[in-house]
Write a protein that holds these residues in place. Structure first.
Motif, mmCIF file in Angstrom:
data_model
loop_
_atom_site.group_PDB
_atom_site.id
_atom_site.type_symbol
_atom_site.label_atom_id
_atom_site.label_comp_id
_atom_site.label_asym_id
_atom_site.label_seq_id
_atom_site.Cartn_x
_atom_site.Cartn_y
_atom_site.Cartn_z
ATOM 1 N N ARG A 114 7.561 28.845 -4.613
ATOM 2 C CA ARG A 114 7.522 30.487 -4.697
ATOM 3 C C ARG A 114 8.957 30.957 -4.214
ATOM 4 O O ARG A 114 8.636 32.112 -4.571
ATOM 5 N N ALA A 115 9.806 30.185 -5.286
ATOM 6 C CA ALA A 115 11.060 30.860 -4.557
ATOM 7 C C ALA A 115 11.682 30.901 -6.416
ATOM 8 O O ALA A 115 12.409 31.082 -6.347
ATOM 9 N N GLY A 159 5.510 23.813 -2.916
ATOM 10 C CA GLY A 159 5.530 24.927 -2.418
ATOM 11 C C GLY A 159 6.432 25.920 -2.172
ATOM 12 O O GLY A 159 6.589 27.390 -2.626
ATOM 13 N N GLU A 160 7.234 25.366 -1.440
ATOM 14 C CA GLU A 160 8.250 26.458 -1.222
ATOM 15 C C GLU A 160 9.159 26.902 -2.179
ATOM 16 O O GLU A 160 9.563 27.761 -2.052
ATOM 17 N N LYS A 161 9.135 25.458 -3.321
ATOM 18 C CA LYS A 161 10.454 26.276 -4.877
ATOM 19 C C LYS A 161 9.751 26.821 -5.427
ATOM 20 O O LYS A 161 9.961 27.802 -5.713
ATOM 21 N N LYS A 221 5.408 20.163 0.690
ATOM 22 C CA LYS A 221 5.154 21.331 1.503
ATOM 23 C C LYS A 221 6.914 21.765 0.219
ATOM 24 O O LYS A 221 6.567 23.314 0.201
ATOM 25 N N LYS A 222 7.446 21.125 0.290
ATOM 26 C CA LYS A 222 8.825 21.174 -0.687
ATOM 27 C C LYS A 222 8.477 22.283 -1.595
ATOM 28 O O LYS A 222 8.608 22.628 -2.263
#
Length: 425
Positions: free
Chosen positions: A63-64, A59-61, A56-57
């Motif tokens: 996207r950022a 994916g978040e990174k 999940k992390k």
């Protein structure tokens, strides 16, 4: 199959029971395997959670627009360790299941402790062996002289431990089976069943014949097995089902052929019909609620004894010791009929209470009427009785000085009124 939770809570009781049955203590080994399996499962669950969080992390990174190399490396590491743990859990589970599958049922507290049949205890006797006024012959001597038992031709056709029955003796054999089935269905409340004579391996596993006793069975080329007793298909009727409490007890009976390799009986009872590869038996099986099984055991044993009483054959009933009981039984009564030709009591029926041992293996459960978690049923089985051995007992017990055999009163209606079997009958 034994309950692992019970084993964890009662290791000393398990080892004591296994020792009484002539086995080795296994509690420590079972508990260690169970610990390894449970530890692997716990770590698997923890690492799966960590992997999901890391994924999940990532994916978040991404996207950022941030660097996620550390998280990607962590997911790869976790994936490798998860594979190792899955293998560890599978190996520990397989070893545990294999060990559990080979552990016999635990004896009831009132079963006599002893290494073998010498520790069996007599419960009661019925009838008295008679004085014939001549030396009684054994069944094979009588049967061959009457022309009704043919071991030589059977040997040419099929090999050793087979018999051909002819004429009035063949009819007497059939009469005995019909008499037993009618008695149990009409007077004892059993439902007659004609089951398959071939079953799958998982069916034999459920009743406890596999994997431990595979060498005693006959296997077909399409991976089915000939039944060693009708206990196997009859006891399996509720396998894999969740049933209602109000349905029980079930009482079923079947007259079937039985097939056994007798792998462990080399040199025993090689003359005559006592120990055959193929024989007939009228089987009794009860499926009950746990609180019913002890009373049902007494009832079933009485039903089998009634056969011998009506045939007026002297017998004794013994409770088997821990070292003489069958694999799946927690308590067994053997009924031993008197054979004048051998001047000995020989087993003609075994009636066993298996408790929930078989039900656990085959996952046969019921839903309590008051609610709550499903519970395992109890299973019982008994010979009601072995037809060939009953024929032997009738032949030897009703023999006359001239070699003829009087037909018991209880069987004459099945024999067309025939009262005596002689060489010219």
């Amino acid at each position: 199959m034994l309950d692992l939770k019970w084993i964890r809570e009662n290791p000393d009781a398990l080892d004591r029971a296994l020792t009484n049955r002539g086995g080795e203590p296994l509690a420590a080994k079972l508990i260690e395997l169970d610990k390894s399996r449970r530890a692997a499962i716990t770590e698997l669950q923890e690492l799966q959670t960590k992997r999901n969080e890391a994924s999940k992390k990532i994916g978040e990174k991404k996207r950022a627009g941030e660097d996620a190399e550390a998280e990607i490396a962590e997911v790869a590491r976790l994936k490798s360790r998860l594979g190792e743990l899955e293998e560890e859990e599978a190996k520990a589970g397989e070893a545990l299941d294999e060990l559990l599958a080979g552990i016999p049922n635990l004896p009831d507290a009132d079963v006599p402790v002893g290494p073998d049949e010498s520790a069996n205890e007599e419960v009661r006797r019925w009838g008295e062996p008679k004085d014939y006024g001549f030396e009684p012959k054994q069944h094979f001597e009588l049967g061959e002289a009457l022309g009704g038992l043919d071991f030589e031709t059977a040997g040419r056709i099929a090999g050793s431990r087979f018999t051909i029955l002819r004429g009035p003796l063949a009819r007497l054999h059939r009469a005995l089976a019909q008499f037993m089935v009618n008695l149990h269905t009409e007077e004892h409340g059993y439902l007659e069943v004609i089951p398959p004579y071939l079953v799958r391996g998982e069916t034999l596993y459920g009743t406890g014949q596999l994997p431990k006793f595979g060498e005693d069975l006959f296997r077909t080329t399409d991976d089915r097995w000939l039944i060693p007793t009708a206990e196997v298909p009859l006891t399996s009727l509720p396998a894999g089902q969740l049933l209602e409490e109000g349905e029980f007890p079930w009482r079923v009976t079947a007259w079937t052929p039985c097939f056994r390799s007798e792998a462990g009986a080399a040199g025993r009872d090689t003359r005559g019909m006592l120990r055959q590869h193929q024989f007939d038996k009228v089987e009794l099986v009860s499926i009950t609620l746990p609180e019913q099984s002890e009373e049902e055991h007494q009832r079933m044993t009485a039903c089998a004894e009634k056969v011998l009483q009506l045939l007026e054959l002297p017998y004794r009933t013994v409770v088997l010791s821990t070292g003489d009981m069958g694999f799946g039984a927690r308590k067994t009564y053997d009924i031993e009929v008197w054979l004048p030709g051998q001047e000995a009591y020989r087993e003609i029926s075994s009636c066993s209470n298996c408790g929930d041992f078989q039900a656990r293996r085959m996952n046969a459960r019921y839903r309590p009427a008051e609610g709550g978690q499903p519970r395992f049923l109890h299973t019982l089985n008994g010979s009601g009785v072995a037809v060939g051995r009953a024929l032997i007992a009738v032949m030897e017990s009703y023999q006359q000085a001239d070699g003829s055999i009087v037909v018991p009163e209880a069987l004459r209606g099945y024999m067309g009124g025939l009262e005596r079997i002689s060489a010219d009958a």
